[in-house]
Write an enzyme that holds these catalytic residues in place. Structure first.
Site: not given
Length: 332
Positions: A233, A257, A262, A294
């Site tokens: 996260r 990622d 985001e 993600h």
């Protein structure tokens, strides 16, 4: 029952439709659940949402007014959901408690290897027929030390891959994983792990206690040539502090990622938009940083398991059953 699924990716749609076929009707939308799109759910008793859905108080109230009673989120994380408000509104909230840990663990190592061996830079060069090796020097992983923050299912899978590389294994968690200990992992304090590890990978959930678990002090404590990977996260890392350290020329590589801001960016095409996030814009300019959107979970295996669990969550709701996936049960 007809289910409305928000934020469905093109690759995901046929998997969802096949899984629900013969059981429930499902309508798939590529738009994400926000305060603006919540009215679309009016009249739907059950909806399914993606990991970046806005399930704050205002959206939950809008859904409840429209008649929604079940929200089945297609993810493990649920930090985007106001569970207290959901309970007061009498909404049932379900999630996917687990899916293939290998999808995320393998992708975390993909990021680590990409920054270590300068894969993105090398690929961009060869597209221009530039075959020089300058600036592409990496390091062997064998014999070096990996630090795993969070040794649950995904952390364990990540550790098994590290063990295959022949690395020294350090772990940190609230409880030791016997499988990791059997592989040779030594559990240490977080500060000791950060100071000793050549590769650091984050596999803890985002909770108030883990928010910015990698902050300014933790970044300073890391080796200058460390590789940092986050596939869990975004809020686990203080991104502004990370940018400051990168500007000082630190770290062999950073693979991300996820990103703490985001929401509203990832899973969307913003290629023609003016960049408003100065932190992200700066972050992606560093040659030793790789940012992906993600996608660590995004394999046929993992998505199929997520969809199957979502179908089961709808069935459990319809039959009045309580399962481990139910975060907020139906009101009595």
């Amino acid at each position: 029952m007809e289910i409305l699924a928000f934020g469905v990716q093109a690759d995901e749609k046929p998997l969802i439709e096949r899984a629900f076929a013969g059981r429930h009707e499902v309508r798939c939308l590529d738009v994400f659940l926000t305060e603006d799109t919540a009215p679309i759910a009016a009249g739907y008793e059950a909806i399914s949402t993606s990991v970046n859905a806005d399930l704050g108080a205002r959206v939950l109230r809008s859904l409840a007014v429209g008649g929604t009673q079940l929200i089945a989120q297609r993810s493990t994380g649920f930090n985007n959901i106001d569970l207290d408000v959901a309970e007061r509104l009498g909404l049932t909230i379900a999630r996917v408690s687990s899916y293939s840990p290998y999808s995320v663990a393998e992708f975390a190592w993909t990021l680590a290897m990409a920054v270590n061996r300068r894969i993105v830079r090398a690929s961009n060069r060869t597209r221009d027929f530039d075959f020089r090796l300058d600036g592409l020097l990496g390091r062997d992983l064998r014999g070096r030390t990996v630090g795993v923050l969070g040794t649950g299912k995904i952390g364990e899978a990540f550790t098994r891959i590290a063990h295959g590389f022949g690395m020294n294994l350090l772990g940190w968690d609230v409880a030791q994983n016997p499988a990791c200990v059997e592989l040779g992992m030594t559990y240490v304090d977080k500060d000791d792990l950060l100071a000793a590890a050549d590769v650091i990978s984050l596999h803890v959930p985002l909770l108030p206690s883990t928010h910015h678990i990698i902050g300014r002090a933790e970044l300073v404590a890391m080796k200058d040539e460390a590789i940092l990977v986050n596939s869990s996260r975004g809020g686990l890392i203080d991104t502004d502090a990370l940018v400051d350290e990168l500007r000082r020329g630190r770290f062999a590589g950073v693979g991300l990622d996820v990103y703490e801001a985001e929401a509203g960016l990832f899973f969307h095409d913003r290629s023609l938009d003016a960049v408003e996030d100065d932190t992200l814009a700066r972050l992606v300019t560093f040659p030793n940083v790789v940012v992906t959107s993600h996608q660590a979970y995004y394999t046929v295996d993992a998505v199929s398991q997520i969809v199957a669990a979502t179908v089961e969550n709808v069935a459990a709701y319809a039959e009045g059953r309580h399962t481990e996936n139910i975060l907020v049960p139906a009101a009595p």
